[in-house]
Design a protein around this motif. Sequence first.
Motif, PDB file in Angstrom:
ATOM      1  N   ARG A  51      11.169 -15.435 -28.953  1.00  0.00           N
ATOM      2  CA  ARG A  51      10.299 -16.557 -29.327  1.00  0.00           C
ATOM      3  C   ARG A  51       8.844 -16.118 -29.407  1.00  0.00           C
ATOM      4  O   ARG A  51       8.134 -16.451 -30.360  1.00  0.00           O
ATOM      5  N   ASP A  73       7.283 -16.311 -32.931  1.00  0.00           N
ATOM      6  CA  ASP A  73       6.704 -17.644 -33.104  1.00  0.00           C
ATOM      7  C   ASP A  73       5.714 -18.002 -32.006  1.00  0.00           C
ATOM      8  O   ASP A  73       5.406 -19.167 -31.811  1.00  0.00           O
ATOM      9  N   GLN A 115      24.070 -22.916 -36.834  1.00  0.00           N
ATOM     10  CA  GLN A 115      23.070 -23.476 -35.930  1.00  0.00           C
ATOM     11  C   GLN A 115      23.666 -24.019 -34.631  1.00  0.00           C
ATOM     12  O   GLN A 115      22.937 -24.293 -33.683  1.00  0.00           O
ATOM     13  N   LEU A 130      16.328 -18.770 -34.527  1.00  0.00           N
ATOM     14  CA  LEU A 130      15.047 -19.385 -34.175  1.00  0.00           C
ATOM     15  C   LEU A 130      14.471 -20.058 -35.411  1.00  0.00           C
ATOM     16  O   LEU A 130      14.297 -19.411 -36.449  1.00  0.00           O
ATOM     17  N   ARG A 131      14.196 -21.336 -35.290  1.00  0.00           N
ATOM     18  CA  ARG A 131      13.506 -22.051 -36.350  1.00  0.00           C
ATOM     19  C   ARG A 131      12.040 -22.148 -35.951  1.00  0.00           C
ATOM     20  O   ARG A 131      11.706 -22.829 -34.982  1.00  0.00           O
ATOM     21  N   SER A 153      15.557 -26.297 -33.140  1.00  0.00           N
ATOM     22  CA  SER A 153      15.739 -24.855 -33.127  1.00  0.00           C
ATOM     23  C   SER A 153      16.778 -24.470 -32.080  1.00  0.00           C
ATOM     24  O   SER A 153      16.623 -24.797 -30.898  1.00  0.00           O
ATOM     25  N   HIS A 191      15.265 -22.653 -29.078  1.00  0.00           N
ATOM     26  CA  HIS A 191      14.511 -23.533 -28.195  1.00  0.00           C
ATOM     27  C   HIS A 191      15.454 -24.398 -27.349  1.00  0.00           C
ATOM     28  O   HIS A 191      15.200 -24.641 -26.168  1.00  0.00           O
TER      29      HIS A 191
END
Length: 379
Positions: free
Chosen positions: A54, A58, A176, A212-213, A224, A227
């Motif tokens: 992460r 991001d 997902q 990961l979005r 995500s 997350h």
Amino acid sequence: MVAAALALIVANSPLSGIYFGTLHSYVLGLSIGHWVNDGLMAVFFLLVGLEIKREMLDGQLSTWSRRILPGVAAAGGMMVPALIYVAFNSSDPETIRGWAIPAATDIAFALGVLSLLGSRVPTSLKIFLTALAIIDDLGAVIIIALFYTADLSMPALGAAALILAALIALNRFGVQTLWPYLILGLGLWGAVLLSGVHATLAGVALALTIPLRPAPGKPDDMHSPLHRLEHGIHGWVAYLIVPVFGFANAGVSFAGMDASILTGSIPLGIALGLFLGKMVGVFGTAWLTVRLGFADMPAGANTAQLFGVSLLCGIGFTMSLFIGALAFPASPELGDAVKVGVFAGSLLSATAGALLLRLVSRKADGPAHRYAKADRNAA
């Protein structure tokens, strides 16, 4: 730390026999101690892997400019403590295996001590410490993979590679839903356990395949998968797994010990590596990087505060104890020496770092802001 203190009390009480006997009792082919260190800690490393991914994609480490200062500081904070340990143990081929023990930083404990100071410490320093500890964890994962791997079983390693390929395929096809990853992840853990590579690395490998979005500014974005999983296991890791690990690994019986154990090459190398090595390695490289103009000082922070945070990096605890267990798996005596060194170095670092930060933050909050001005003038 409460769990570690409780372990020390139990290990030196009439319950010590039950404590040590339970850890060495076997369930489904593994001792309780192995289930904690190879099983529960795989979930800990899963969380570490999720945080690394992460932050790299991001978060605070998503650009090279953000990676420079914590990256250089983390590298210095791993090399100098290791060199100090080697200086005390270079003549002993058995104890030299513990060279990586003082190279680790316990992110949870370090940030916990820093949080006690509240708003007196700039947020930028907390971000710096978090980023540094994430990179430090990545370094620890690489060290475990390269230097603390037993004899390899090629069939089990091949099975692990096939499962990992399936996990990567799930990610590539845009799956997902989390449960296919978790089911395959359990199989990956079993294969890695049998392969000779330390089983906890399966947690890191699984984490790197979780989709990961990107969601800047939304650390709890439930759209995500990464997350969601990070949020879902964080509480279990913080309030169950880490305390259980601390309780299972921190117990040292002081029966028959005397003060001379503190001057042994292992405790001395670890304690000084954590306290002095982290201080010199983290602060020295960070200060030099800023001084040479390759990176900026964390916003609103001054040199004294950066030095205080460098001291907090000497809190090794969880990761140091874990690497110590890998370095000396068959020697309870050396394992006890590791624990003494980790406790001493971590306690010194936490106390000195907290006191210094409290002192310099008070002075920096004064009307003249002497420290900050001195730094700006020096620049």
